[in-house]
Scaffold this motif. Structure first.
Motif, mmCIF file in Angstrom:
data_model
loop_
_atom_site.group_PDB
_atom_site.id
_atom_site.type_symbol
_atom_site.label_atom_id
_atom_site.label_comp_id
_atom_site.label_asym_id
_atom_site.label_seq_id
_atom_site.Cartn_x
_atom_site.Cartn_y
_atom_site.Cartn_z
ATOM 1 N N PHE A 20 -1.424 1.091 -0.665
ATOM 2 C CA PHE A 20 -1.837 -0.118 -1.373
ATOM 3 C C PHE A 20 -0.671 -1.098 -1.441
ATOM 4 O O PHE A 20 0.478 -0.698 -1.629
ATOM 5 C CB PHE A 20 -2.319 0.232 -2.780
ATOM 6 C CG PHE A 20 -3.671 0.913 -2.817
ATOM 7 C CD1 PHE A 20 -4.795 0.241 -3.273
ATOM 8 C CD2 PHE A 20 -3.810 2.228 -2.390
ATOM 9 C CE1 PHE A 20 -6.039 0.862 -3.300
ATOM 10 C CE2 PHE A 20 -5.048 2.863 -2.416
ATOM 11 C CZ PHE A 20 -6.163 2.175 -2.868
ATOM 12 N N ASP A 21 -0.989 -2.400 -1.331
ATOM 13 C CA ASP A 21 0.056 -3.417 -1.263
ATOM 14 C C ASP A 21 0.649 -3.743 -2.631
ATOM 15 O O ASP A 21 1.652 -4.438 -2.711
ATOM 16 C CB ASP A 21 -0.486 -4.701 -0.620
ATOM 17 C CG ASP A 21 0.624 -5.708 -0.330
ATOM 18 O OD1 ASP A 21 1.681 -5.283 0.163
ATOM 19 O OD2 ASP A 21 0.450 -6.900 -0.627
ATOM 20 N N ASP A 22 0.051 -3.281 -3.694
ATOM 21 C CA ASP A 22 0.578 -3.544 -5.032
ATOM 22 C C ASP A 22 0.885 -2.224 -5.724
ATOM 23 O O ASP A 22 0.366 -1.166 -5.348
ATOM 24 C CB ASP A 22 -0.426 -4.345 -5.860
ATOM 25 C CG ASP A 22 -0.576 -5.772 -5.353
ATOM 26 O OD1 ASP A 22 0.270 -6.609 -5.686
ATOM 27 O OD2 ASP A 22 -1.539 -6.036 -4.597
ATOM 28 N N GLU A 23 1.737 -2.298 -6.744
ATOM 29 C CA GLU A 23 2.080 -1.081 -7.472
ATOM 30 C C GLU A 23 0.875 -0.607 -8.278
ATOM 31 O O GLU A 23 0.242 -1.389 -8.995
ATOM 32 C CB GLU A 23 3.279 -1.311 -8.395
ATOM 33 C CG GLU A 23 3.742 -0.048 -9.093
ATOM 34 C CD GLU A 23 5.113 -0.186 -9.725
ATOM 35 O OE1 GLU A 23 5.308 0.372 -10.825
ATOM 36 O OE2 GLU A 23 5.987 -0.848 -9.134
ATOM 37 N N LEU A 24 0.564 0.663 -8.147
ATOM 38 C CA LEU A 24 -0.558 1.261 -8.866
ATOM 39 C C LEU A 24 -0.077 1.905 -10.156
ATOM 40 O O LEU A 24 1.018 2.470 -10.200
ATOM 41 C CB LEU A 24 -1.233 2.329 -7.991
ATOM 42 C CG LEU A 24 -1.798 1.871 -6.636
ATOM 43 C CD1 LEU A 24 -2.256 3.074 -5.825
ATOM 44 C CD2 LEU A 24 -2.943 0.882 -6.829
ATOM 45 N N SER A 25 -0.911 1.817 -11.192
ATOM 46 C CA SER A 25 -0.587 2.511 -12.439
ATOM 47 C C SER A 25 -0.790 4.011 -12.225
ATOM 48 O O SER A 25 -1.494 4.429 -11.296
ATOM 49 C CB SER A 25 -1.493 2.015 -13.563
ATOM 50 O OG SER A 25 -2.835 2.470 -13.349
#
Length: 398
Positions: free
Chosen positions: A84-89
């Protein structure tokens, strides 16, 4: 010839979103960069998935329908990793991994993995390990339940993942020990910087893969490792350079990137101190990259975070040999001459003209305009030297 495990690429899918803060063009640019990061880490991208959302789903990042599409493709094509291109929680990471039943990484984890693979010295290894443990700490629940699936590959380098090492108390102890180790390294590096004598310090800064190390090699006649991959250089390299009659120290530093993990900015404090304590910055830019202006903004944001954005700076627009532009036909009276149609001369007449003598266009690999580069650097270093040592007139007789 039998293929070894190392010679086989890890197949991945990339996942990004389009939001009110990130349009489709930006999303594509970020995924291009994510694909380059994946390649650098040793993976091969087979497909991209993009969904338009007002904001990411707090439970699964993507909507359920799109996530089902991703799962179907992964199952049908034997994909082992989704990035994923964004940080995941931590919650998103657990939920997505349960649904997709494969290894799930986010951009932060991928960058940390590349750093772990590239770190060579004790200092760099300790800095990366600290960043990894800080990233890992809030995600320990996920690590407990998926230890059986961890078989190496992208995102799995660095700290070990045994059960005892994922105990919160042990991780916190490791973080504490690493911080103490890095404090000791910081003190040693600080002493080294003080012992370099009364020399002006020049630091090369810029986005990753813009040619800083190549420029360093050409100017200092050294052999700093350079490669057409992201984060080829992690360890700070310092070389003594003499232009005409003035010696100075030139430092090659780690490249920056958009969405640089905060853990890395903090853990690489000792490396970034070379930038903080520099007298002059050479901000190297890949002029051939279509998004070089965004890269400049990203670098300036990080320089702002370390209180270095106001230092004397020369903008070095590198890779003019690779610069290409679209051409508007003479009889085309409709097409607007946007930036993609700009020649290098057109760029020189834009905001770049405002910084005038503080900018130069070069090709480090082709050694184009390097004489002019040396003249500009010499003039700036000489000016700084006179300000610091006004009575050393003998240095300036040629």
């Amino acid at each position: 010839m039998i293929e070894t495990r190392e010679s086989i690429s890890e197949y991945v899918v990339l996942i990004g979103i389009i939001t009110q803060h990130q349009d489709d063009k930006q999303s594509e640019e970020y995924l291009d960069e994510l694909e380059f990061l994946t390649l650098t880490a040793g993976g091969k991208t087979l497909k991209r998935f993009v969904q338009k959302l007002d904001k990411p789903n707090p439970k699964t990042f993507l909507g359920s329908g799109k996530l089902d599409d991703v799962k179907t493709y992964i199952d049908n094509n034997d994909i082992g990793t989704a990035i994923f291109d964004d940080e995941l929680s931590p919650a998103q990471l657990r939920n997505i991994e349960r649904i997709l039943n494969c290894k799930v990484l986010d951009r932060t984890n991928l960058i940390l993995d590349i750093f772990a693979n590239r770190a060579q010295t004790s200092s760099a290894k300790a800095q990366v390990e600290l960043a990894q443990y800080q990233y890992l700490l809030p995600r320990l629940t996920k690590m407990w339940t998926h230890l059986d699936k961890q078989k190496g590959g992208i995102g799995m380098r660095g700290p070990g993942e045994t059960e005892i090492e994922t105990d919160r108390r042990i991780i916190r102890d490791k973080i504490s020990l690493l911080k103490k180790k890095l404090q000791s390294i910081d003190r040693q590096m600080s002493v080294q910087r003080k012992n370099r004598g009364k020399l002006i310090r020049v630091a090369l800064v810029g986005y990753t893969n813009v040619g800083k190390s190549t420029l360093m090699n050409v100017v200092s006649k050294s052999d700093v490792f350079a490669e057409n991959k992201l984060f080829a250089t992690l360890d700070t390299t310092v070389r003594k350079v003499v232009i005409k009659n003035i010696p100075f120290l030139m430092t090659d530093t780690v490249g920056f990137i958009r969405k640089l993990p905060t853990q890395l900015v903090e853990s690489f404090k000792s490396t970034l101190d070379e930038v903080r304590e520099a007298d002059l910055l050479l901000h190297v830019v890949d002029i051939s990259h279509p998004n070089f202006e965004d890269h400049i903004a990203s670098v300036n944001n990080i320089l702002g975070e370390i209180n270095s954005v106001d230092k004397p700076t020369i903008m070095i627009f590198n890779k003019i040999d690779a610069y290409t532009t679209k051409i508007i036909e003479e009889d085309d009276l409709v097409t607007e001459k946007t930036k993609e149609y700009y020649s290098l001369d057109d760029w020189r007449k834009t905001w770049i003209s405002d910084i005038g003598k503080k900018s130069i266009f070069i090709s480090a690999i082709e050694k184009s305009n390097l004489d002019e580069f040396r003249e500009k650097v010499y003039a700036s270093v000489r000016e700084l030297h006179i300000q610091r040592f006004p009575y050393n007139d003998f240095l300036y007789f040629e």
